[in-house]
Design a protein around this motif. Structure first.
Motif, PDB file in Angstrom:
ATOM      1  N   GLN A  10      47.178  46.507  28.229  1.00 56.51           N
ATOM      2  CA  GLN A  10      47.161  45.656  29.412  1.00 56.51           C
ATOM      3  C   GLN A  10      45.844  45.903  30.149  1.00 56.51           C
ATOM      4  N   HIS A  11      44.782  45.334  29.596  1.00 61.48           N
ATOM      5  CA  HIS A  11      43.439  45.709  30.040  1.00 61.48           C
ATOM      6  C   HIS A  11      43.200  45.403  31.519  1.00 61.48           C
ATOM      7  N   GLY A  12      43.755  44.321  32.002  1.00 62.66           N
ATOM      8  CA  GLY A  12      43.556  43.989  33.408  1.00 62.66           C
ATOM      9  C   GLY A  12      44.135  45.013  34.358  1.00 62.66           C
ATOM     10  N   ALA A  13      45.124  45.782  33.891  1.00 62.92           N
ATOM     11  CA  ALA A  13      45.733  46.790  34.757  1.00 62.92           C
ATOM     12  C   ALA A  13      44.730  47.849  35.168  1.00 62.92           C
ATOM     13  N   TRP A  14      43.722  48.085  34.344  1.00 61.03           N
ATOM     14  CA  TRP A  14      42.759  49.138  34.670  1.00 61.03           C
ATOM     15  C   TRP A  14      42.007  48.833  35.955  1.00 61.03           C
ATOM     16  N   ALA A  15      41.727  47.564  36.226  1.00 63.79           N
ATOM     17  CA  ALA A  15      41.069  47.216  37.487  1.00 63.79           C
ATOM     18  C   ALA A  15      41.985  47.515  38.662  1.00 63.79           C
ATOM     19  N   MET A  16      43.263  47.183  38.509  1.00 60.40           N
ATOM     20  CA  MET A  16      44.214  47.438  39.585  1.00 60.40           C
ATOM     21  C   MET A  16      44.396  48.935  39.816  1.00 60.40           C
ATOM     22  N   LEU A  17      44.222  49.730  38.777  1.00 59.30           N
ATOM     23  CA  LEU A  17      44.339  51.174  38.912  1.00 59.30           C
ATOM     24  C   LEU A  17      43.101  51.800  39.538  1.00 59.30           C
ATOM     25  N   GLY A  32      48.299  38.859  44.902  1.00 55.89           N
ATOM     26  CA  GLY A  32      47.984  37.469  44.604  1.00 55.89           C
ATOM     27  C   GLY A  32      47.661  37.214  43.146  1.00 55.89           C
ATOM     28  N   THR A  33      47.168  38.242  42.448  1.00 55.64           N
ATOM     29  CA  THR A  33      46.860  38.040  41.027  1.00 55.64           C
ATOM     30  C   THR A  33      48.118  37.812  40.196  1.00 55.64           C
ATOM     31  N   VAL A  34      49.259  38.290  40.699  1.00 49.75           N
ATOM     32  CA  VAL A  34      50.495  38.169  39.917  1.00 49.75           C
ATOM     33  C   VAL A  34      50.889  36.702  39.734  1.00 49.75           C
ATOM     34  N   PRO A  35      51.090  35.931  40.824  1.00 48.37           N
ATOM     35  CA  PRO A  35      51.421  34.515  40.605  1.00 48.37           C
ATOM     36  C   PRO A  35      50.250  33.704  40.088  1.00 48.37           C
ATOM     37  N   TYR A  36      49.024  34.051  40.508  1.00 49.61           N
ATOM     38  CA  TYR A  36      47.868  33.261  40.067  1.00 49.61           C
ATOM     39  C   TYR A  36      47.690  33.300  38.553  1.00 49.61           C
ATOM     40  N   ALA A  88      46.911  41.994  34.598  1.00 52.14           N
ATOM     41  CA  ALA A  88      47.065  42.807  33.387  1.00 52.14           C
ATOM     42  C   ALA A  88      47.496  41.924  32.227  1.00 52.14           C
ATOM     43  N   GLU A  89      48.150  40.822  32.561  1.00 50.78           N
ATOM     44  CA  GLU A  89      48.638  39.889  31.558  1.00 50.78           C
ATOM     45  C   GLU A  89      47.497  39.170  30.851  1.00 50.78           C
ATOM     46  N   VAL A  90      46.324  39.142  31.459  1.00 50.61           N
ATOM     47  CA  VAL A  90      45.221  38.342  30.953  1.00 50.61           C
ATOM     48  C   VAL A  90      44.790  38.751  29.559  1.00 50.61           C
ATOM     49  N   SER A  91      44.608  40.048  29.335  1.00 51.23           N
ATOM     50  CA  SER A  91      43.975  40.495  28.107  1.00 51.23           C
ATOM     51  C   SER A  91      44.929  41.178  27.146  1.00 51.23           C
ATOM     52  N   ARG A  92      46.194  40.972  27.347  1.00 48.51           N
ATOM     53  CA  ARG A  92      47.182  41.682  26.540  1.00 48.51           C
ATOM     54  C   ARG A  92      47.055  41.284  25.077  1.00 48.51           C
ATOM     55  N   VAL A 145      39.518  33.654  31.981  1.00 53.09           N
ATOM     56  CA  VAL A 145      40.391  34.024  33.096  1.00 53.09           C
ATOM     57  C   VAL A 145      40.208  35.507  33.426  1.00 53.09           C
ATOM     58  N   GLY A 146      40.164  36.342  32.389  1.00 59.87           N
ATOM     59  CA  GLY A 146      39.968  37.769  32.602  1.00 59.87           C
ATOM     60  C   GLY A 146      38.633  38.084  33.238  1.00 59.87           C
ATOM     61  N   ALA A 147      37.585  37.398  32.790  1.00 60.71           N
ATOM     62  CA  ALA A 147      36.254  37.634  33.349  1.00 60.71           C
ATOM     63  C   ALA A 147      36.205  37.272  34.832  1.00 60.71           C
ATOM     64  N   VAL A 148      36.853  36.174  35.183  1.00 63.00           N
ATOM     65  CA  VAL A 148      36.890  35.758  36.595  1.00 63.00           C
ATOM     66  C   VAL A 148      37.575  36.823  37.442  1.00 63.00           C
ATOM     67  N   GLU A 149      38.657  37.394  36.924  1.00 62.71           N
ATOM     68  CA  GLU A 149      39.376  38.405  37.689  1.00 62.71           C
ATOM     69  C   GLU A 149      38.606  39.716  37.786  1.00 62.71           C
ATOM     70  N   ILE A 150      37.838  40.045  36.768  1.00 66.16           N
ATOM     71  CA  ILE A 150      36.992  41.243  36.843  1.00 66.16           C
ATOM     72  C   ILE A 150      35.950  41.070  37.946  1.00 66.16           C
ATOM     73  N   VAL A 151      35.355  39.880  38.000  1.00 66.87           N
ATOM     74  CA  VAL A 151      34.391  39.590  39.072  1.00 66.87           C
ATOM     75  C   VAL A 151      35.080  39.658  40.431  1.00 66.87           C
ATOM     76  N   GLY A 152      36.300  39.114  40.503  1.00 66.93           N
ATOM     77  CA  GLY A 152      37.033  39.163  41.764  1.00 66.93           C
ATOM     78  C   GLY A 152      37.333  40.577  42.210  1.00 66.93           C
ATOM     79  N   SER A 153      37.706  41.429  41.276  1.00 63.89           N
ATOM     80  CA  SER A 153      37.985  42.829  41.604  1.00 63.89           C
ATOM     81  C   SER A 153      36.722  43.556  42.065  1.00 63.89           C
ATOM     82  N   ALA A 154      35.610  43.300  41.375  1.00 65.17           N
ATOM     83  CA  ALA A 154      34.346  43.918  41.767  1.00 65.17           C
ATOM     84  C   ALA A 154      33.930  43.450  43.155  1.00 65.17           C
TER      85      ALA A 154
END
Length: 255
Positions: free
Chosen positions: A21-28, A173-177, A5-9, A236-245
């Motif tokens: 906190q745009h990244g939070a939406w994937a986690m939700l 794992g996304t938290v420390p990464y 969520a920190e990625v796109s703040r 970084v955000g794009a990589v995590e979106i791909v990871g979530s998908a």
């Protein structure tokens, strides 16, 4: 919610009604969608619950910002007050979406009660202006991943602990990464901790299903290779979106 969520703040839109906190939406959404589509009967009830879930997150976000800003901006009370109206309106909308479901499925109230302690801890961190603390991020992951169980049960299924555990392993794992990519990018301690966590998570995911070793090995590789490369936040955000998908696709294929 922390983690990626920190990625796109975007600090310039603190008072927007939609949390920034745009990244939070994937986690939700990823655990929720996994639980819904792994259940025997995904349907309109899931759409209503998803609306209540997302609206509830937005309401809590504004309430926590109000708590935080009352303290850090005590000389400018209007800064905190800007979050009151969104919190109240979004909270009312959450009730409108959630009450009919709770009337039909009273056990949802127990699920909400189970999430309440985690929300309380996150609210304490907000009040203390420590939202980006590692513990705060990890605490936020638990109820988000627990929604997989709620969505599956709502669709007439059981409690699929294995996919929920896989979600917990990934999003924790996304938290420390993400910290190694942004705020703690110069910290050897965070880097080593992140890589070590992902190595253990890969082994645990393989115990849940050998096929899960594939995406988790990729998560381990990105945790080891990407920090220190000076990647832009958007990348970084794009990589995590791909990871979530990839996680969602893997869960639906494996389970």
């Amino acid at each position: 919610m922390e983690g990626f969520a920190e990625v796109s703040r975007n600090r310039g839109k603190k008072t927007a009604w939609i949390p920034d906190q745009h990244g939070a939406w994937a986690m939700l959404t990823v655990p929720f969608l996994a639980g819904a589509f792994l259940s025997p009967h995904p349907g309109a009830r899931h759409a209503l619950l998803l609306a209540a879930w997302l609206l509830g997150y937005a309401a809590v976000f504004h309430a926590q910002q109000w708590l935080r800003l009352r303290r850090v901006a005590a000389r400018r009370p209007q800064v905190a007050r800007r979050h009151v109206r969104p919190a109240l309106v979004l909270g009312a909308a959450t009730a409108l979406a959630g009450i009919p479901l709770a009337a039909l499925h009273p056990w949802l109230l127990l699920a909400g009660a189970a999430a309440a302690p985690f929300v309380a801890v996150n609210s304490w961190f907000a009040h203390a202006n420590r939202e980006r603390a590692l513990v705060n991020g990890l605490v936020a992951v638990v109820p988000a991943c627990g929604m997989l169980l709620v969505a599956a049960r709502l669709g007439g299924g059981g409690l699929p602990w294995a996919p929920a555990a896989a979600c917990l392993l990934y999003f924790a794992g996304t938290v420390p990464y993400v910290k190694t990519m942004i705020r703690e990018r110069n910290s050897p301690t965070y880097y080593c901790g992140s890589v070590a966590y992902h190595a253990v998570a890969t082994a645990l995911a393989a115990c849940l299903s050998p096929w899960l070793a594939l995406p988790f090995a990729a998560y381990l590789a990105r945790a080891a290779a990407l920090p220190g490369r000076g990647l832009k936040v958007a990348v970084v955000g794009a990589v995590e979106i791909v990871g979530s998908a990839a996680l969602l696709a893997s869960l639906l294929l494996v389970f």
